[in-house]
Motif scaffolding. Sequence first.
Motif, short mmCIF file in Angstrom:
data_model
loop_
_atom_site.label_atom_id
_atom_site.label_comp_id
_atom_site.label_asym_id
_atom_site.label_seq_id
_atom_site.Cartn_x
_atom_site.Cartn_y
_atom_site.Cartn_z
N LYS A 2 0.91 -1.11 -0.01
CA LYS A 2 -0.04 0.11 -0.01
C LYS A 2 0.73 1.50 0.22
N VAL A 3 0.48 2.20 -0.77
CA VAL A 3 1.45 3.25 -0.91
C VAL A 3 0.80 4.69 -0.62
N HIS A 56 2.32 -4.58 3.99
CA HIS A 56 3.73 -3.79 3.79
C HIS A 56 3.17 -2.39 3.51
N LYS A 57 3.63 -1.38 3.84
CA LYS A 57 3.17 0.01 3.38
C LYS A 57 4.45 0.74 3.05
N VAL A 58 4.39 1.85 2.40
CA VAL A 58 5.04 2.81 2.01
C VAL A 58 4.58 4.21 2.02
N ILE A 59 5.31 4.95 2.53
CA ILE A 59 4.82 6.51 2.73
C ILE A 59 6.14 7.42 2.37
N PHE A 60 5.62 8.30 1.16
CA PHE A 60 6.79 9.26 0.68
C PHE A 60 6.22 10.41 0.82
N ALA A 61 7.12 11.43 1.34
CA ALA A 61 7.13 12.64 1.71
C ALA A 61 7.99 13.54 0.67
N ASP A 90 -5.52 2.04 -1.97
CA ASP A 90 -4.17 1.54 -1.69
C ASP A 90 -3.16 2.44 -2.21
N LEU A 91 -3.51 3.32 -2.87
CA LEU A 91 -2.51 4.24 -3.61
C LEU A 91 -3.12 5.80 -3.55
N GLY A 123 -5.58 4.92 -8.51
CA GLY A 123 -5.60 5.65 -7.26
C GLY A 123 -6.14 6.86 -6.89
N ARG A 124 -5.85 7.47 -5.83
CA ARG A 124 -6.50 8.88 -5.34
C ARG A 124 -5.53 9.95 -5.25
#
Length: 416
Positions: free
Chosen positions: A69-70, A253-258, A215-216, A94-95
């Motif tokens: 999930k992103v 599993h998840k990823v957060i990008f900033a 999920d995105l 995605g959104r």
Amino acid sequence: AANFITLTNFTKGYHQGILMKNRHNEPVLFDYFDQNLNSWNSIIIGPTGTGKSYLMQSMLLQMLEQGVKVFGLDVGGVGETGGSYKKMVQLLNGRYVELNIDKPIPLNPFALIGDNFDTQKQLFLRAFIEKLLLERDQTSLSKIEQGFISKVLDKYVKEFRGPRNLTTFVNFFVKQVDPEGYVDTRLLARKMYMYTHGEYSRFLCADEMIEINEDLVCFDLKGLETHPDLQGIIAIIITGLLWDLMERNLGHHKVIFADELWKVLDDSSTIGHLVVELFRTARKMGAGIFAISQSIDDIEKVSFSTPIKDNALNHFILAHKSKQMDALTRSFGYGEREQALISSLERGEFMLDRDGRMTVMRADMSLFDHYLFTSDRQENNVLEKKIQHTGGNVVKAITEIVREKESAHETSPYFL
């Protein structure tokens, strides 16, 4: 199978993960969620035009295929084709949430509390309230004021009955009294009134929080850059929302990008505690956080940069010019070997420093992927015209461009 055997790369032995290529053009697998690592957090550093968002998207695309999930927060840019991530997010259903002062969305941070007002949620709400109260030249409230706000928040959650939002909190707050007389609650309440009665109230006084089921998801704050105070406040709210999304999806599993988040987050002690706690606990929630920036100086300027770097074991370093190397050397302690590697990087390559182990790799993507990921203004201008020509069909537009490029390559006298 023989091409996956590499004796010169630390990724030897990985049997799953993201497909990359090394400098010998050999495919290698990079297991981002290596169970042997204490942290899955990352820092991506690269000056403008070196391919930060390109690299990020190429990794995200493969992660999404593998069920990750992103969730992302971008301060980068908007437009017809959007910021760096808009094309990919929309094409993958995605959104993509573009925040604009004229199109408010419900962002009620109190809606994230629920029945569990733990330490993390209190830290998040305290950072939000302090951001409302801080003057532009202030870095933090007094310890006494911070303690008083924490007590009022705890009392509000326990005692208040009815819809929780910023308006009801401020009305509750102004009725509280500091028995020792050190805190002027009316003065602090007046500072918050501008957010409950002005144009910002459409964002901050909703009864609900935007519902996220995809999920995105990517939030783009570029549209608020002419309102820096509101931009910083909403960055904190979305940080709390992303934290909530991590906790809600513990089985994945998840990823957060900033991307360039540091440009809008103030250097206050409470915000620092919030970000550091997020980095520190992400691994326990099955998540990895990517902090993306044009320069390590943007991260170094905040007082909490050291614990962020300590909790990010993956450093993706893109090409830097010699005059930009000093900051990297100072920040990461790189010597002559590392500096030589970085100086030798070509476009598309990056040096991966993974917990002290270093190698050079690149993402190997198709021409179609290139036009999906590119943030180059010229290429996007061509794409925008082609999108208009195809009636708004992005896939068809990219496909036509790729066919034209391939046809031109086949008939090129240089190629012949």
